[in-house]
Design an enzyme around this catalytic site. Structure first.
Site, PDB file in Angstrom:
ATOM      1  N   GLY A  88      59.726  38.769   4.423  1.00 47.05           N
ATOM      2  CA  GLY A  88      59.669  38.850   5.875  1.00 47.05           C
ATOM      3  C   GLY A  88      60.785  38.094   6.563  1.00 47.05           C
ATOM      4  O   GLY A  88      61.262  38.501   7.632  1.00 47.05           O
ATOM      5  N   ASP A  96      51.386  36.340  10.351  1.00 47.00           N
ATOM      6  CA  ASP A  96      50.061  36.111   9.764  1.00 47.00           C
ATOM      7  C   ASP A  96      50.282  35.570   8.352  1.00 47.00           C
ATOM      8  O   ASP A  96      50.177  36.296   7.364  1.00 47.00           O
ATOM      9  CB  ASP A  96      49.278  37.422   9.744  1.00 47.00           C
ATOM     10  CG  ASP A  96      47.891  37.262   9.139  1.00 47.00           C
ATOM     11  OD1 ASP A  96      47.452  36.113   8.938  1.00 47.00           O
ATOM     12  OD2 ASP A  96      47.255  38.295   8.838  1.00 47.00           O
ATOM     13  N   SER A  97      50.581  34.302   8.260  1.00 44.94           N
ATOM     14  CA  SER A  97      50.997  33.709   6.993  1.00 44.94           C
ATOM     15  C   SER A  97      49.891  32.877   6.369  1.00 44.94           C
ATOM     16  O   SER A  97      48.960  32.436   7.048  1.00 44.94           O
ATOM     17  CB  SER A  97      52.226  32.816   7.203  1.00 44.94           C
ATOM     18  OG  SER A  97      51.881  31.686   7.970  1.00 44.94           O
ATOM     19  N   TYR A 147      39.527  35.416  13.339  1.00 44.78           N
ATOM     20  CA  TYR A 147      40.958  35.106  13.176  1.00 44.78           C
ATOM     21  C   TYR A 147      41.825  36.326  13.480  1.00 44.78           C
ATOM     22  O   TYR A 147      42.809  36.234  14.228  1.00 44.78           O
ATOM     23  CB  TYR A 147      41.206  34.612  11.755  1.00 44.78           C
ATOM     24  CG  TYR A 147      42.676  34.484  11.413  1.00 44.78           C
ATOM     25  CD1 TYR A 147      43.420  33.390  11.860  1.00 44.78           C
ATOM     26  CD2 TYR A 147      43.317  35.450  10.641  1.00 44.78           C
ATOM     27  CE1 TYR A 147      44.774  33.275  11.549  1.00 44.78           C
ATOM     28  CE2 TYR A 147      44.658  35.340  10.328  1.00 44.78           C
ATOM     29  CZ  TYR A 147      45.384  34.251  10.778  1.00 44.78           C
ATOM     30  OH  TYR A 147      46.722  34.142  10.469  1.00 44.78           O
ATOM     31  N   GLN A 148      41.486  37.476  12.936  1.00 42.40           N
ATOM     32  CA  GLN A 148      42.326  38.664  13.089  1.00 42.40           C
ATOM     33  C   GLN A 148      42.430  39.095  14.554  1.00 42.40           C
ATOM     34  O   GLN A 148      43.519  39.456  15.030  1.00 42.40           O
ATOM     35  CB  GLN A 148      41.774  39.825  12.244  1.00 42.40           C
ATOM     36  CG  GLN A 148      41.468  39.508  10.800  1.00 42.40           C
ATOM     37  CD  GLN A 148      42.691  39.134   9.982  1.00 42.40           C
ATOM     38  OE1 GLN A 148      43.825  39.264  10.437  1.00 42.40           O
ATOM     39  NE2 GLN A 148      42.469  38.663   8.768  1.00 42.40           N
TER      40      GLN A 148
END
Length: 309
Positions: free
Chosen positions: A159, A176-177, A82-83
């Site tokens: 944010g 990136d929630s 994912y990252q």
């Protein structure tokens, strides 16, 4: 905090079956109609912050795992998939990404990846929950090492408000929630995407966590439609993450540059560069393949199912 998985306090707070027989069960989707269970060796941390319930456990198969409000955010075994994708899909679609903003991502994973990029000169992270940062530094050092980079500027705060106060400042913005509930709800609404458009430099690119098309396709259609009303180029990519509902997660990408082609990266790392950057999931071919959409997904989102170079 070394609580046993059968601790009554954790058992009570997470419901009747959350740690049944030493297993943690996440009720997966936003509707709570899908479950994922993992065998737990030890609960490393559990506390409620100002914004959400934070749990870190060590699972038998997936290693250290961060869970917010009963939803798995990342695990030691699969977090890199994912990252790397939420970071390098937008970065390598931009011709020269120098200045990056990350909204959310308090675990540090997206920062870890962004600061690796050869073109990136500065990364700003804005995370609302300082406790997530603190916990990640202590229990998830393999992700939080990004916080040590001299390229990073860290801001603790909302944010949504942060983006509103910066005009034409960033080449790439990554959201990136967590899921659209609790503190993350506003990150899935039109005013936020309008603010992103204003905060991007001319030709800027953004990427947002795009949920699972198996469970959240209707919501993703709404998000894609919002982005289409604001940006000339919008697309949707997908990758495999076994600890997320359905084993899949999506990424919504959108650009102010009408010439952007997300499906063919402008920056293509060689094998040597991939190894040098310690990338394990992302490659130029994986980048392109991520946009090869199942027909039902492409039709629902109004996107092409083919990848044309």
């Amino acid at each position: 905090m070394g609580t046993s998985p059968k601790s009554d306090s954790v058992f009570d707070q997470f419901g009747m079956d959350a740690f049944k027989k030493g297993w943690f069960t996440e009720t997966g989707t936003l509707n709570g109609d899908q479950a994922l269970s993992m065998e737990v060796e030890k609960v490393l941390y559990h506390e409620k912050s100002k914004y959400q319930d934070i749990l870190v456990l060590k699972s038998k198969r997936f290693g250290r795992t961060l869970i917010l409000d009963n939803a798995i955010q990342c695990s030691e075994r699969d977090e890199f998939s994912y990252q790397e994708m939420i970071t390098f899909l937008p970065l390598n679609s931009h011709p020269d990404p120098k200045k990056v903003l990350i909204i959310g991502g308090g675990d540090g994973g997206a920062v870890r990846e962004a600061v690796k990029h050869p073109s990136v000169e500065s990364v700003t992270l804005c995370e609302i929950d300082e406790k997530v940062i603190e916990v990640s530094k202590k229990f998830l050092p393999f992700m939080a090492k990004g916080f040590e980079s001299p390229k990073l500027s860290l801001h603790v705060g909302d944010g949504i408000e942060f983006v509103k106060n910066h005009r034409e400042e960033f080449d790439v913005i990554i959201t990136d929630s967590s899921d659209p509930k609790g503190p993350a709800v506003g990150l899935f609404q039109k005013p936020y995407y309008e603010s992103i458009k204003q905060a991007l430099k001319p030709g800027g690119i953004a990427c947002s966590q795009g949920e699972s098309f198996w469970f959240d396709l209707g919501m993703m259609r709404e998000i894609v439609d919002i982005c289409k009303s604001l940006f000339p180029v919008v697309d949707y990519a997908s990758s495999y993450v076994p600890t997320y509902p359905g084993g899949q997660i999506g990424y919504v990408l959108y650009s102010k540059n009408p010439e952007t082609n997300f499906r063919n990266p402008l920056i293509k790392f060689t094998l040597n560069k991939l190894k040098e950057l310690n990338l394990r999931y992302y490659t130029p071919d994986v980048h392109r393949a991520a946009f090869a959409l199942p027909l039902f997904v492409a039709e629902e989102l109004g996107l092409d199912w083919r990848v044309n170079f």
